[in-house]
Motif scaffolding. Structure first.
Motif, short mmCIF file in Angstrom:
data_model
loop_
_atom_site.label_atom_id
_atom_site.label_comp_id
_atom_site.label_asym_id
_atom_site.label_seq_id
_atom_site.Cartn_x
_atom_site.Cartn_y
_atom_site.Cartn_z
N ARG A 34 0.84 -1.20 0.00
CA ARG A 34 0.00 0.00 0.00
C ARG A 34 0.88 1.25 0.00
NH1 ARG A 34 -4.61 2.79 -1.44
NH2 ARG A 34 -5.11 4.35 0.09
N LEU A 35 0.62 2.11 -0.96
CA LEU A 35 1.41 3.33 -1.10
C LEU A 35 1.34 4.21 0.14
CD1 LEU A 35 -0.36 5.97 -3.35
CD2 LEU A 35 -1.57 4.09 -2.25
N VAL A 42 -4.78 6.42 10.47
CA VAL A 42 -4.05 5.57 11.41
C VAL A 42 -3.32 4.43 10.69
CG1 VAL A 42 -5.98 3.99 11.90
CG2 VAL A 42 -4.23 4.41 13.65
N ASN A 43 -3.78 4.08 9.49
CA ASN A 43 -3.15 3.01 8.70
C ASN A 43 -2.09 3.53 7.73
OD1 ASN A 43 -4.67 0.70 9.68
ND2 ASN A 43 -6.44 1.61 8.65
N ALA A 44 -1.73 4.80 7.83
CA ALA A 44 -0.73 5.36 6.93
C ALA A 44 0.62 4.69 7.14
CB ALA A 44 -0.61 6.87 7.14
N TRP A 45 1.44 4.72 6.10
CA TRP A 45 2.72 4.02 6.07
C TRP A 45 3.61 4.26 7.30
CZ3 TRP A 45 5.16 0.07 4.11
CH2 TRP A 45 6.56 0.05 4.06
N PRO A 46 3.77 5.48 7.78
CA PRO A 46 4.66 5.68 8.94
C PRO A 46 4.24 4.87 10.17
CG PRO A 46 4.20 7.78 7.89
CD PRO A 46 3.27 6.77 7.27
N ASN A 47 2.95 4.53 10.27
CA ASN A 47 2.45 3.79 11.43
C ASN A 47 2.57 2.27 11.28
OD1 ASN A 47 1.66 6.24 12.63
ND2 ASN A 47 -0.31 6.19 11.55
N ARG A 48 2.97 1.81 10.11
CA ARG A 48 3.01 0.36 9.88
C ARG A 48 4.28 -0.13 9.19
NH1 ARG A 48 1.35 -0.32 4.55
NH2 ARG A 48 0.48 1.56 3.63
N LYS A 49 5.14 0.79 8.80
CA LYS A 49 6.32 0.41 8.03
C LYS A 49 7.25 -0.52 8.81
CE LYS A 49 9.15 4.48 9.14
NZ LYS A 49 9.92 5.60 8.56
N ASP A 50 7.38 -0.30 10.11
CA ASP A 50 8.24 -1.19 10.90
C ASP A 50 7.67 -2.60 10.98
OD1 ASP A 50 9.96 0.91 11.33
OD2 ASP A 50 9.21 1.39 13.32
N ASN A 51 6.34 -2.71 10.99
CA ASN A 51 5.71 -4.03 11.03
C ASN A 51 5.90 -4.77 9.71
OD1 ASN A 51 4.72 -3.69 13.66
ND2 ASN A 51 2.86 -2.68 12.93
N ALA A 229 -8.65 -4.42 2.74
CA ALA A 229 -9.10 -3.03 2.77
C ALA A 229 -8.88 -2.38 4.13
CB ALA A 229 -10.58 -2.93 2.37
N PHE A 230 -7.90 -2.86 4.88
CA PHE A 230 -7.60 -2.38 6.24
C PHE A 230 -8.74 -2.65 7.22
CE2 PHE A 230 -4.41 0.68 4.28
CZ PHE A 230 -3.31 0.08 4.87
N LYS A 231 -9.62 -3.58 6.87
CA LYS A 231 -10.73 -3.91 7.75
C LYS A 231 -10.40 -5.16 8.56
CE LYS A 231 -14.23 -1.89 4.70
NZ LYS A 231 -15.44 -2.18 3.86
N TRP A 232 -10.35 -5.01 9.88
CA TRP A 232 -9.99 -6.11 10.76
C TRP A 232 -10.98 -7.27 10.63
CZ3 TRP A 232 -6.34 -8.38 13.23
CH2 TRP A 232 -6.60 -9.22 14.30
N SER A 267 -1.00 -3.85 5.89
CA SER A 267 -1.31 -3.27 4.58
C SER A 267 -2.77 -3.60 4.27
CB SER A 267 -0.39 -3.85 3.51
OG SER A 267 -0.77 -3.40 2.21
N ASP A 268 -3.30 -3.04 3.19
CA ASP A 268 -4.66 -3.39 2.79
C ASP A 268 -4.67 -4.70 2.00
OD1 ASP A 268 -3.43 -2.29 0.55
OD2 ASP A 268 -5.21 -1.19 -0.11
N HIS A 269 -3.50 -5.28 1.76
CA HIS A 269 -3.36 -6.62 1.20
C HIS A 269 -2.62 -7.49 2.22
CE1 HIS A 269 -4.15 -5.95 -3.27
NE2 HIS A 269 -4.22 -4.74 -2.74
N LEU A 270 -2.82 -8.78 2.13
CA LEU A 270 -2.03 -9.73 2.90
C LEU A 270 -0.90 -10.26 2.02
CD1 LEU A 270 -4.82 -11.83 4.67
CD2 LEU A 270 -3.64 -9.80 5.53
#
Length: 278
Positions: A34-35, A42-51, A229-232, A267-270
């Motif tokens: 995801r770009l 809250v799902n923006a790249w800076p919040n998930r890039k380390d994961n 789609a970032f939906k849990w 990401s919005d994809h697995l």
């Protein structure tokens, strides 16, 4: 007699170990990361890039194929790692726009060749094809595996999300290009193809490559779908991300990885994971 038997057993053990060393598995992950856009909140790249980076490391990826990577994401994924990378921005063939990049462990693999072509009628230059909404590319690399002493190729792409005809024609072009670039060598083809398995854009690829999910020696692991789609609570029914191989490989394991943290996907994809052997 006892010495003879012992000698034979030692020889057999040596042969078994040697053969095992010659066929070291290759772990490959294909991941639409995801770009980087502030619109994701809250799902923006800076919040998930380390994961994202931690997932790649945990699963011991020898090769990582990503889609939707903007330049800052493209750079980040190889920082402080053993990865080298092949890929260009789809908008100018340099640094502008999204990358469909291929990262590879530079300690294990030696790059022999590589490049990028566009999914269009003019594949050698930045361009948009058919009814596509955006420029789309396929980046590829030819690698020598020092562990197995074999060469193989990896192709990675991202089909258009709007153009139905573009996806069909892209598959035809990819078949032509892969067969031109790698007529005899082992091939891995990965990507976010934006179509489900029953479509023509997939059947064209399956006319010369095999879906790794269908030939995995161990039962496929994880959900069927790859888009969340970032939906849990996503039902994870839509499978649009794939890894294909030719007959030079056998598939030891296949998985769709549903890793998460704090009830959020990375990401919005697995990511799709396979373990391959020559």
């Amino acid at each position: 007699m006892k010495k003879t038997i012992l000698f034979v057993l030692i020889c057999l053990s040596f042969i078994t170990v040697t053969n095992a060393q010659k066929n070291q598995p290759i772990n490959i992950i294909s991941y639409n990361i995801r770009l980087n856009t502030n619109a994701d909140g809250v799902n923006a790249w800076p919040n998930r890039k380390d994961n994202v980076k931690a997932l790649v490391k945990f699963y011991d990826a020898d090769i990582l194929c990503v889609q939707e990577a903007l330049p800052e994401q493209f750079d980040y994924l190889s920082e402080n790692t053993d990865f080298d990378v092949v890929g260009v921005g789809r908008d100018d063939g340099k640094r502008k726009g999204e990358f469909s990049a291929v990262y590879y462990n530079k300690n294990r693999f030696v790059k022999k060749d590589g490049g990028t072509f566009w999914l269009s009628l003019t594949p050698d230059v930045p361009s948009k094809g058919w009814d596509a909404a955006l420029n789309r590319v396929c980046s590829w690399v030819r690698l020598y595996d020092k562990s197995n002493k074999k060469e193989f190729l990896v192709f990675n792409t991202h089909y258009d999300h709007v153009g139905v005809q573009a996806r069909i024609e892209s598959a035809k072009l990819l078949k032509q290009k892969i067969q031109e670039i790698a007529p005899k060598l082992p091939v891995v083809f990965t990507g976010d193809l934006n179509v489900t398995p029953e479509t023509e854009a997939i059947s064209t690829i399956k006319s010369f490559l095999t879906d790794t999910k269908e030939i995995s020696i161990e039962p496929p692991y994880g959900p069927d779908g790859t888009f969340n789609a970032f939906k849990w609570d996503s039902p994870l029914k839509n499978r649009i991300d794939y890894i294909f191989v030719n007959k030079a490989f056998k598939v030891q394991k296949y998985a769709v990885l549903s890793d998460s943290k704090d009830q959020r996907y990375y990401s919005d994809h697995l990511p799709v994971f396979v373990r391959l052997m020559f």
